[in-house]
Design a protein around this motif. Structure first.
Motif, PDB file in Angstrom:
ATOM      1  N   GLU A  17       8.006  -2.618   1.624  1.00 35.21           N
ATOM      2  CA  GLU A  17       7.314  -3.895   2.328  1.00 35.21           C
ATOM      3  C   GLU A  17       8.206  -4.038   3.719  1.00 35.21           C
ATOM      4  N   ALA A  18       9.414  -3.905   3.815  1.00 32.22           N
ATOM      5  CA  ALA A  18      10.012  -3.838   4.992  1.00 32.22           C
ATOM      6  C   ALA A  18       9.397  -2.786   6.034  1.00 32.22           C
TER       7      ALA A  18
ATOM      8  N   TRP B  82       6.366   6.562  -3.143  1.00 36.37           N
ATOM      9  CA  TRP B  82       6.251   6.232  -1.581  1.00 36.37           C
ATOM     10  C   TRP B  82       5.471   7.036  -1.152  1.00 36.37           C
ATOM     11  N   ASN B  83       4.406   6.450  -0.483  1.00 32.74           N
ATOM     12  CA  ASN B  83       3.648   7.245   0.506  1.00 32.74           C
ATOM     13  C   ASN B  83       4.041   7.396   1.752  1.00 32.74           C
TER      14      ASN B  83
ATOM     15  N   GLU C 217       0.672  -1.194   0.147  1.00 30.45           N
ATOM     16  CA  GLU C 217       0.032  -0.037  -0.059  1.00 30.45           C
ATOM     17  C   GLU C 217       0.895   1.246  -0.024  1.00 30.45           C
ATOM     18  N   SER C 218       2.037   1.130   0.442  1.00 24.48           N
ATOM     19  CA  SER C 218       2.999   2.480   0.581  1.00 24.48           C
ATOM     20  C   SER C 218       3.474   2.744  -0.780  1.00 24.48           C
TER      21      SER C 218
ATOM     22  N   ALA D 150       6.147  -4.100   7.000  1.00 25.76           N
ATOM     23  CA  ALA D 150       6.286  -5.512   8.019  1.00 25.76           C
ATOM     24  C   ALA D 150       6.662  -5.033   9.300  1.00 25.76           C
ATOM     25  N   LEU D 151       7.174  -3.607   9.422  1.00 25.22           N
ATOM     26  CA  LEU D 151       7.326  -3.397  10.981  1.00 25.22           C
ATOM     27  C   LEU D 151       6.449  -2.449  11.403  1.00 25.22           C
ATOM     28  N   GLY D 152       5.216  -2.253  10.463  1.00 23.57           N
ATOM     29  CA  GLY D 152       4.262  -1.305  11.042  1.00 23.57           C
ATOM     30  C   GLY D 152       4.660   0.258  11.326  1.00 23.57           C
ATOM     31  N   MET D 153       5.591   0.390  10.422  1.00 22.72           N
ATOM     32  CA  MET D 153       6.168   2.100  10.455  1.00 22.72           C
ATOM     33  C   MET D 153       6.007   2.941   9.686  1.00 22.72           C
ATOM     34  N   GLN D 154       4.781   2.804   8.883  1.00 27.01           N
ATOM     35  CA  GLN D 154       4.526   3.486   7.838  1.00 27.01           C
ATOM     36  C   GLN D 154       4.439   5.187   8.016  1.00 27.01           C
TER      37      GLN D 154
END
Length: 244
Positions: A31-32, A58-59, A7-8, A35-39
């Motif tokens: 993706e990384a 990138w968003n 999504e990012s 995966a860490l929930g750091m968007q």
């Protein structure tokens, strides 16, 4: 690696030349981060060269830097926002030529940032000139007879230069095959985790392709990476300081 873009990544078509490795690395980084929930807590600094197009893809919050300066800008961002995940994304020309001082001194200070360097062996945006990472004998627009190490210097190998420094992590991966790409993403995620634990400076070099300036199709460029570049550049983890 998922079939659907993360999504990012908001511009899956990309702004890069066909076959360019920057699009692959953009997706791996996204993706990384996810995966860490750091968007919402990730800040990227990008170079004014080809990697600047990543801002279109990138968003994420991003900072465009002067050529060669993303690492030192990332260090400043991390000091000002210590709770953020911060990465510098730049090419080999920026990191190892005009930005050599920033690379070396961020490592010497063990700045708690992640640097991701795409090494395609040329200055891509300005027309394919010789870079510090251009292979011996490789032809570019500024060394049309091929790089002569006797007159133009030897190969810049970041693993040898930073390998003895007191940093947290140093690794190199290639972007020529699904297996190597999956390994590269593991290195990136591992480096992000190390930053979140406060371990210090991490650098991941990604061996990529530049079909446009290499004068090859993407498939032939990947073959050249495997048969030529990997003769000079060892893959793997070179520094992996454990959390104290």
């Amino acid at each position: 690696m998922r079939l659907k873009a993360p999504e990012s990544v908001i511009n899956p078509g990309g702004s890069f030349c066909p076959g360019c490795s920057h699009g692959v690395s953009d997706r791996m980084i996204a993706e990384a981060v996810e995966a860490l929930g750091m968007q919402e807590n990730f800040i990227a600094t990008v170079d004014v060269a080809c990697g600047a197009w990543s801002m279109d893809n990138w968003n994420f919050d991003t900072v465009m830097c002067a050529h060669g300066r993303p690492m030192v800008v990332a260090a400043g961002v991390k000091r000002a926002r210590p709770n953020k995940l911060v990465a510098a994304y730049l090419g080999d020309g920026a990191a190892y030529s005009i930005g050599t001082a920033e690379t070396i001194h961020c490592a010497l200070r063990n700045e708690n940032i992640v640097a991701i360097v795409l090494n395609n062996g040329v200055f891509g945006m300005t027309g394919g000139q010789m870079a510090p990472t251009t292979l011996p004998g490789q032809k570019t627009v500024s060394c049309p007879a091929g790089r002569d190490v006797h007159t133009q210097g030897g190969l810049f190998d970041i693993a040898k230069i930073l390998g003895g420094m007191d940093i947290a992590y140093l690794a190199r991966a290639a972007l020529d095959s699904p297996a190597h790409i999956m390994q590269a993403e593991k290195y990136i995620k591992k480096a992000f985790e190390k930053q979140l634990r406060g371990e210090g400076f991490c650098l991941i070099e990604l061996l990529g392709i530049c079909p446009t300036n290499w004068g090859l199709t993407p498939a032939k460029a990947c073959e050249r990476l495997r048969t030529e570049s990997l003769k000079y550049y060892e893959l793997g983890e070179f520094v992996d300081r454990k959390e104290s």
